[in-house]
Design a protein around this motif. Structure first.
Motif, PDB file in Angstrom:
ATOM      1  N   THR A 106       0.837  -1.206   0.000  1.00 35.23           N
ATOM      2  CA  THR A 106       0.000   0.000   0.000  1.00 35.23           C
ATOM      3  C   THR A 106       0.868   1.250   0.000  1.00 35.23           C
ATOM      4  N   MET A 107       1.883   1.258   0.825  1.00 34.64           N
ATOM      5  CA  MET A 107       2.810   2.382   0.854  1.00 34.64           C
ATOM      6  C   MET A 107       3.455   2.608  -0.511  1.00 34.64           C
ATOM      7  N   GLU A 108       3.941   1.562  -1.125  1.00 33.16           N
ATOM      8  CA  GLU A 108       4.593   1.670  -2.440  1.00 33.16           C
ATOM      9  C   GLU A 108       3.629   2.271  -3.468  1.00 33.16           C
ATOM     10  N   ARG A 109       2.380   1.874  -3.389  1.00 28.63           N
ATOM     11  CA  ARG A 109       1.381   2.324  -4.374  1.00 28.63           C
ATOM     12  C   ARG A 109       1.118   3.817  -4.263  1.00 28.63           C
ATOM     13  N   HIS A 110       1.140   4.348  -3.040  1.00 31.53           N
ATOM     14  CA  HIS A 110       0.765   5.747  -2.841  1.00 31.53           C
ATOM     15  C   HIS A 110       1.954   6.708  -2.772  1.00 31.53           C
ATOM     16  N   ALA A 111       3.154   6.184  -2.513  1.00 27.67           N
ATOM     17  CA  ALA A 111       4.292   7.059  -2.223  1.00 27.67           C
ATOM     18  C   ALA A 111       4.695   7.929  -3.405  1.00 27.67           C
ATOM     19  N   THR A 112       4.360   7.529  -4.615  1.00 28.90           N
ATOM     20  CA  THR A 112       4.775   8.293  -5.794  1.00 28.90           C
ATOM     21  C   THR A 112       3.799   9.408  -6.158  1.00 28.90           C
ATOM     22  N   HIS A 113       2.680   9.515  -5.451  1.00 29.61           N
ATOM     23  CA  HIS A 113       1.722  10.582  -5.740  1.00 29.61           C
ATOM     24  C   HIS A 113       2.436  11.930  -5.615  1.00 29.61           C
ATOM     25  N   PRO A 114       2.230  12.854  -6.568  1.00 24.21           N
ATOM     26  CA  PRO A 114       2.984  14.104  -6.549  1.00 24.21           C
ATOM     27  C   PRO A 114       2.727  14.995  -5.336  1.00 24.21           C
ATOM     28  N   ARG A 115       1.609  14.821  -4.641  1.00 22.35           N
ATOM     29  CA  ARG A 115       1.356  15.640  -3.453  1.00 22.35           C
ATOM     30  C   ARG A 115       1.704  14.908  -2.154  1.00 22.35           C
ATOM     31  N   ILE A 116       2.236  13.705  -2.267  1.00 21.36           N
ATOM     32  CA  ILE A 116       2.906  13.075  -1.120  1.00 21.36           C
ATOM     33  C   ILE A 116       4.344  13.554  -1.163  1.00 21.36           C
ATOM     34  N   ARG A 117       4.739  14.310  -0.141  1.00 21.19           N
ATOM     35  CA  ARG A 117       6.048  14.961  -0.166  1.00 21.19           C
ATOM     36  C   ARG A 117       7.035  14.375   0.836  1.00 21.19           C
ATOM     37  N   ALA A 118       6.567  13.458   1.680  1.00 22.90           N
ATOM     38  CA  ALA A 118       7.479  12.876   2.667  1.00 22.90           C
ATOM     39  C   ALA A 118       7.046  11.462   3.004  1.00 22.90           C
ATOM     40  N   ILE A 119       8.022  10.662   3.376  1.00 20.60           N
ATOM     41  CA  ILE A 119       7.789   9.349   3.960  1.00 20.60           C
ATOM     42  C   ILE A 119       7.968   9.527   5.471  1.00 20.60           C
ATOM     43  N   GLY A 120       6.858   9.379   6.190  1.00 16.79           N
ATOM     44  CA  GLY A 120       6.924   9.620   7.614  1.00 16.79           C
ATOM     45  C   GLY A 120       5.533   9.672   8.227  1.00 16.79           C
ATOM     46  N   GLU A 121       5.349   9.487   9.521  1.00 15.36           N
ATOM     47  CA  GLU A 121       6.476   9.439  10.399  1.00 15.36           C
ATOM     48  C   GLU A 121       6.918   8.004  10.600  1.00 15.36           C
ATOM     49  N   THR A 122       8.154   7.750  10.293  1.00  9.54           N
ATOM     50  CA  THR A 122       8.783   6.458  10.492  1.00  9.54           C
ATOM     51  C   THR A 122       9.890   6.626  11.522  1.00  9.54           C
ATOM     52  N   GLY A 123      10.433   5.529  11.980  1.00 11.78           N
ATOM     53  CA  GLY A 123      11.513   5.626  12.959  1.00 11.78           C
ATOM     54  C   GLY A 123      11.415   4.538  13.990  1.00 11.78           C
ATOM     55  N   LEU A 124      11.650   4.909  15.247  1.00 13.74           N
ATOM     56  CA  LEU A 124      11.669   3.944  16.349  1.00 13.74           C
ATOM     57  C   LEU A 124      10.946   4.522  17.546  1.00 13.74           C
ATOM     58  N   ASP A 125      10.186   3.666  18.223  1.00 11.88           N
ATOM     59  CA  ASP A 125       9.485   4.065  19.442  1.00 11.88           C
ATOM     60  C   ASP A 125       9.699   2.983  20.484  1.00 11.88           C
ATOM     61  N   TYR A 126      10.595   3.244  21.426  1.00 12.38           N
ATOM     62  CA  TYR A 126      10.896   2.272  22.468  1.00 12.38           C
ATOM     63  C   TYR A 126      10.084   2.530  23.729  1.00 12.38           C
ATOM     64  N   TYR A 127       9.226   3.534  23.702  1.00  8.93           N
ATOM     65  CA  TYR A 127       8.354   3.814  24.844  1.00  8.93           C
ATOM     66  C   TYR A 127       7.158   2.878  24.835  1.00  8.93           C
ATOM     67  N   TRP A 128       6.500   2.771  23.679  1.00  4.55           N
ATOM     68  CA  TRP A 128       5.298   1.952  23.565  1.00  4.55           C
ATOM     69  C   TRP A 128       5.592   0.511  23.174  1.00  4.55           C
ATOM     70  N   THR A 129       6.780   0.260  22.623  1.00  7.86           N
ATOM     71  CA  THR A 129       7.119  -1.083  22.152  1.00  7.86           C
ATOM     72  C   THR A 129       8.270  -1.635  22.980  1.00  7.86           C
ATOM     73  N   GLY A 130       8.097  -2.828  23.517  1.00  7.80           N
ATOM     74  CA  GLY A 130       9.134  -3.449  24.326  1.00  7.80           C
ATOM     75  C   GLY A 130      10.243  -4.035  23.492  1.00  7.80           C
ATOM     76  N   PRO A 131      11.238  -4.622  24.150  1.00  4.97           N
ATOM     77  CA  PRO A 131      12.403  -5.181  23.440  1.00  4.97           C
ATOM     78  C   PRO A 131      12.024  -6.189  22.366  1.00  4.97           C
ATOM     79  N   GLU A 132      10.930  -6.917  22.560  1.00  9.94           N
ATOM     80  CA  GLU A 132      10.561  -7.948  21.580  1.00  9.94           C
ATOM     81  C   GLU A 132      10.138  -7.354  20.239  1.00  9.94           C
TER      82      GLU A 132
END
Length: 285
Positions: A106-132
């Protein structure tokens, strides 16, 4: 998003004084409603923002429903461009039910739209997600970095309690040319490191909080050429309305507080925010 309102809506903060020069809300979630809030139509959110000089915003869709919402509003509102991603907290859930690959498609399909200007928010969240859940989050972060580079989009990063791994993975993968630390939460040392790498640092209403001295110190070492402002609406409402629902029309409160930290006048900071936003995301029109 559904802020409370004072003009017909329960408890919505009054609009602040209009900015002297138009500015940009670099990160808002128009699709998210806090529990107990009344509906706040996109038309109203955009109009209220425009009335105080916040004439452009980036709508961030970070789950499958949010992505669908984003794809709809970017085609209907010239004031809005989009950013899409699978939020790091969503990644372990999608992986657990075997739906992560389909979500990537789904991401791949929409990411090329000319008014999609960023991929985000991506990254890491260790507050809500445990080590597993950390390994799959890190793999997903690498996937999003690659997608941003393949599509020529900016990268918007969510970093919660994961500063070292964020910087390490960006080093290993190679950051896109335009990389934004959304709702920057690091200390002054991390700010200096990000600035040296050429990243943009985006500050939210948290920079106005009385207990946020460290965040203001980080802002103070960020060059005007690398600073952005955001709401993260409907969250992180600036003072004096902390605890209320946030919306793009409250950006002037954060900008005025940031100008005080920098020791510059408000028009100077507005120009920097506007220029930097268009350097990162391109023109809205």
């Amino acid at each position: 998003m559904s802020p409370h309102s004072s003009s017909g809506r329960r408890g919505l903060p009054d609009a602040p004084e209009r900015l002297p020069i138009d500015a940009v809300d670099n990160h808002a979630h128009l699709d998210i409603t806090r529990e107990g809030d009344e509906p706040f139509p996109v038309e109203e959110a955009v109009a209220r923002a425009r009335s105080v000089g916040v004439t452009r915003l980036v709508q961030v869709g970070c789950d499958l429903d949010g992505i669908a919402f984003t794809m709809d509003v970017i085609d209907r509102f010239p004031e809005i461009v989009g950013a899409i991603a699978l939020h790091p907290s969503e990644i372990p859930k999608l992986a657990d039910v075997g739906e992560l690959t389909a979500a990537y498609e789904t991401m791949e399909r929409h990411a090329t739209h000319p008014r999609i200007r960023a991929i985000g928010e991506t990254g890491l969240d260790y507050y809500w997600t445990g080590p597993e859940g950390r390994a799959v989050q890190q793999d997903a972060f690498r996937w999003h970095i690659d997608l941003a580079k393949r599509t020529g989009k900016a990268l918007q990063i969510h970093d919660r309690d994961a500063h070292e791994d964020i910087l390490r993975i960006l080093t290993e993968e190679g950051a896109p040319e335009r990389t934004v630390l959304h709702c920057f939460s690091g200390d002054i040392a991390m700010a200096r490191e990000c600035v040296a790498r050429g990243y943009f640092l985006s500050f939210a209403g948290t920079v106005t909080f009385k207990n946020a001295r460290g965040l203001r110190d980080a802002l103070s070492v960020t060059p005007l050429e690398q600073v952005l402002v955001e709401t993260d609406a409907p969250y992180l409402t600036p003072m004096p309305h902390r605890g209320s629902t946030n919306a793009s029309y409250l950006v002037p409160l954060t900008i005025r507080a940031m100008a005080g930290v920098f020791g510059v006048d408000v028009p100077t900071l507005c120009r920097a925010v506007s220029d930097n936003s268009e350097r990162v995301y391109g023109p809205w029109s």
